[in-house]
Design a protein around this motif. Structure first.
Motif, PDB file in Angstrom:
ATOM      1  N   LEU A  30      35.215  47.551  44.272  1.00 25.89           N
ATOM      2  CA  LEU A  30      36.382  46.682  44.410  1.00 25.89           C
ATOM      3  C   LEU A  30      36.807  46.447  45.861  1.00 25.89           C
ATOM      4  N   GLU A  31      35.959  46.808  46.811  1.00 23.22           N
ATOM      5  CA  GLU A  31      36.190  46.427  48.210  1.00 23.22           C
ATOM      6  C   GLU A  31      36.027  44.913  48.330  1.00 23.22           C
ATOM      7  N   THR A  32      36.852  44.287  49.156  1.00 23.34           N
ATOM      8  CA  THR A  32      36.715  42.850  49.376  1.00 23.34           C
ATOM      9  C   THR A  32      36.654  42.539  50.865  1.00 23.34           C
ATOM     10  N   LEU A  33      35.953  41.468  51.178  1.00 26.00           N
ATOM     11  CA  LEU A  33      35.889  40.966  52.549  1.00 26.00           C
ATOM     12  C   LEU A  33      35.872  39.451  52.475  1.00 26.00           C
ATOM     13  N   VAL A  43      34.047  32.288  51.820  1.00 29.29           N
ATOM     14  CA  VAL A  43      33.253  33.272  51.087  1.00 29.29           C
ATOM     15  C   VAL A  43      34.054  34.564  50.912  1.00 29.29           C
ATOM     16  N   LEU A  44      34.053  35.068  49.674  1.00 29.52           N
ATOM     17  CA  LEU A  44      34.671  36.350  49.376  1.00 29.52           C
ATOM     18  C   LEU A  44      33.609  37.292  48.832  1.00 29.52           C
ATOM     19  N   TYR A  45      33.456  38.443  49.472  1.00 29.60           N
ATOM     20  CA  TYR A  45      32.541  39.471  48.991  1.00 29.60           C
ATOM     21  C   TYR A  45      33.342  40.503  48.203  1.00 29.60           C
ATOM     22  N   VAL A  46      32.791  40.911  47.061  1.00 30.63           N
ATOM     23  CA  VAL A  46      33.446  41.912  46.204  1.00 30.63           C
ATOM     24  C   VAL A  46      32.448  43.016  45.891  1.00 30.63           C
ATOM     25  N   GLY A  47      32.848  44.272  46.119  1.00 26.51           N
ATOM     26  CA  GLY A  47      31.952  45.405  45.933  1.00 26.51           C
ATOM     27  C   GLY A  47      31.871  45.907  44.498  1.00 26.51           C
ATOM     28  N   LEU A  48      30.675  46.383  44.124  1.00 27.03           N
ATOM     29  CA  LEU A  48      30.418  46.927  42.792  1.00 27.03           C
ATOM     30  C   LEU A  48      30.120  48.426  42.825  1.00 27.03           C
ATOM     31  N   CYS A  64      31.135  50.934  33.438  1.00 29.74           N
ATOM     32  CA  CYS A  64      30.521  49.761  34.052  1.00 29.74           C
ATOM     33  C   CYS A  64      31.172  48.469  33.565  1.00 29.74           C
ATOM     34  N   LYS A  65      31.459  48.402  32.256  1.00 28.09           N
ATOM     35  CA  LYS A  65      32.119  47.214  31.729  1.00 28.09           C
ATOM     36  C   LYS A  65      33.477  47.008  32.389  1.00 28.09           C
ATOM     37  N   VAL A  66      34.236  48.079  32.512  1.00 21.64           N
ATOM     38  CA  VAL A  66      35.544  47.987  33.148  1.00 21.64           C
ATOM     39  C   VAL A  66      35.388  47.575  34.609  1.00 21.64           C
ATOM     40  N   LEU A  67      34.384  48.126  35.295  1.00 23.66           N
ATOM     41  CA  LEU A  67      34.150  47.778  36.689  1.00 23.66           C
ATOM     42  C   LEU A  67      33.856  46.296  36.854  1.00 23.66           C
ATOM     43  N   VAL A  68      32.997  45.735  35.989  1.00 25.62           N
ATOM     44  CA  VAL A  68      32.659  44.310  36.076  1.00 25.62           C
ATOM     45  C   VAL A  68      33.901  43.458  35.821  1.00 25.62           C
ATOM     46  N   LYS A  69      34.681  43.827  34.810  1.00 31.08           N
ATOM     47  CA  LYS A  69      35.931  43.092  34.545  1.00 31.08           C
ATOM     48  C   LYS A  69      36.852  43.152  35.760  1.00 31.08           C
ATOM     49  N   GLU A  70      36.982  44.341  36.326  1.00 29.65           N
ATOM     50  CA  GLU A  70      37.867  44.507  37.482  1.00 29.65           C
ATOM     51  C   GLU A  70      37.369  43.708  38.679  1.00 29.65           C
ATOM     52  N   ALA A  71      36.064  43.705  38.898  1.00 26.05           N
ATOM     53  CA  ALA A  71      35.505  42.979  40.048  1.00 26.05           C
ATOM     54  C   ALA A  71      35.790  41.484  39.925  1.00 26.05           C
ATOM     55  N   ALA A  72      35.591  40.937  38.718  1.00 27.91           N
ATOM     56  CA  ALA A  72      35.871  39.516  38.507  1.00 27.91           C
ATOM     57  C   ALA A  72      37.358  39.233  38.686  1.00 27.91           C
TER      58      ALA A  72
END
Length: 471
Positions: A30-33, A43-48, A64-72
């Motif tokens: 969930l890091e962003t740049l 451009v927005l980068y989002v960490g997984l 992993c499912k929660v992580l993908v939802k959170e990243a989006a």
């Protein structure tokens, strides 16, 4: 709006990446740049997070499912903070690691991050427009089909959030019924509402015992979706619909009064789920039964020690007037079995504080008397990414709700409150395979726990119930 495209037409793009040692963007979870300008685009980068830590067993799959939802969701919220409402997401890294079905999680995270509470007075909320890239060929077709299906499911989640977030004076029982009817009006669902006089003729005495003394009368909503006429299985989805719960004469403490408007999250969840089933024309049969009422203090309200009748014909000793949800669910479950001829029962409710103390705000409690029915639900929540934990049930727990003056007591002893509450409802299921969900901890979060949540209602239960019926 969200769609799969082969090539982005937007001026802003989201790139997902796994953790690495070099570079300004490390890819931590969930890091962003954000780059305002890179190769002619924003451009927005989002960490997984670490790629090697996202494989493994059942628990890891849920994480992993929660992580993908959170990243989006993180991507949507971050770009909206820059007033960017139209963009693309390159989901190639996500799809490569988690498969095409991860589109469901991307869609859920992105669309729920876009959710905003109803406000008074209302205001216009600008919605995001998202293009998903990075999936080609036949995989793109499969992803588009999943995306189309899940948009209806998320509509159901958003409906549930809206209902629970609505102030109590804007959502009386009859108002709630009207909102549900409006939701399903353009689907193949047959809807019926039983009003106060109907309930009296039907002898829905447990529902009437809780709700009849309110100025705003109770009602019972029944939604029938028969998408598979050749199949004899009919799933009964019963959701608690208490639109205002003061606790009655067993008055809630002041600190709990802020949440008394959201005690109908179970009813909202089954409405949202059956709506999605009908919208997607899923080949299944389901009947939603939602008892709606208020639990107030008035001259005619229930008192501790009272004995009342029920639709099933059983007498109930009232040990606590704040244990009202199980009373109205008892009548609704009995009705579903006796009149709608359902073959399986799932009931869902914000039922006990005990489940919150036990499992917190991210895990719902489950009780079931049928292994096969529970196994089906477990497969469902593994797909949805929600979290549930099955609680043990033994004969000594059932003894806790035996009454000396009636057939059953609506509350047990000072322990095992979640279990005995569920077992009370089970006693009205007439031996049908039964599953009970207690979402008292997961239906409302403030502050949010996950990025795809907003302060207030979560819409808990909709996705898992949908996946259960979809099987």
């Amino acid at each position: 709006m969200i769609q799969i495209v082969s090539e982005s037409t937007k001026g802003a793009v989201v790139e997902f990446g796994f953790e690495k040692e070099e570079g300004k963007f490390k890819g931590k979870a969930l890091e962003t740049l954000f780059y305002p300008e890179k190769d002619g685009k924003e451009v927005l980068y989002v960490g997984l997070g670490k790629k090697e830590e996202t494989a493994g067993g059942q628990t890891d799959e849920n994480i992993c499912k929660v992580l993908v939802k959170e990243a989006a969701a993180k991507a949507v919220k971050e770009l909206r903070s820059h007033e960017i409402y139209e963009f693309s997401m390159n989901i190639s890294a996500v799809a490569e690691k988690f498969g095409t079905e991860s589109v469901r999680d991307i869609a859920e995270g992105a669309l729920l991050a876009d959710y905003e509470q109803i406000q008074y007075p209302g205001k216009d909320c600008r919605k995001t427009e998202i293009e998903l890239t990075g999936i080609e060929g036949s995989e793109a077709e499969a992803a588009s089909a999943l995306l189309s299906e899940y948009e209806a499911v998320i509509e159901g989640v958003r409906f549930a959030r809206d209902m629970v977030n609505m102030p109590g004076n804007k959502l009386r029982p009859e108002d709630f019924a009207g909102e549900v009817l409006n939701l399903v009006k353009d689907t193949e669902i047959e809807a019926q509402v039983f009003h106060l006089e109907d309930l009296k003729k039907m002898k829905m005495d447990a529902l009437l015992g809780v709700g009849e003394s309110s100025e705003f009368p109770p009602c019972l909503v029944v939604l029938r979706y028969m998408g598979d006429p050749e199949c004899e299985e009919v799933k009964g989805l019963v959701g608690k619909g208490v639109t205002c719960d003061t606790g009655g004469y067993c008055l809630k403490p002041a600190a709990s009064m802020g949440g008394i408007r959201g005690d109908m999250a179970g009813g909202a969840a089954v409405a949202g789920a059956i709506y999605a089933l009908a919208k997607n024309r899923v080949k299944t049969n389901a009947v939603a039964v939602i008892p709606m009422c208020e639990n107030r203090i008035s001259d005619g309200s229930l008192l501790p020690g009272d004995v009342i009748n029920s639709y099933a014909g059983k007498t109930i000793e009232i040990a606590n007037t704040d244990a009202e949800g199980r009373l109205i669910l008892a009548d609704a479950v009995s009705y579903a079995v006796k009149q709608e001829k359902v073959t399986h029962i799932l009931d869902i409710a914000t039922l006990t504080g005990a489940v919150v103390n036990m499992l917190g705000f991210t895990i719902g409690g489950v009780i079931s008397d049928d292994q096969e029915w529970f196994d089906r639900f477990r497969r469902a929540y593994q797909v949805s990414g929600e979290r549930y934990w099955r609680l043990p049930v033994y004969p000594e727990h059932e003894k806790m709700i035996k009454s000396k003056v009636a057939d059953i007591r609506n509350m047990g002893e000072s322990c095992c409150g979640t279990i005995t509450a569920g077992l009370f409802i089970k006693s009205f299921a007439e031996g049908k395979p039964w599953l009970h969900l207690d979402i008292a901890g997961t239906a409302w979060v403030e502050p949010p726990v996950f990025e795809f949540q907003s302060a207030g209602a979560t819409g808990a239960g909709v996705t898992s119930i949908y996946q259960l019926c979809r099987q």
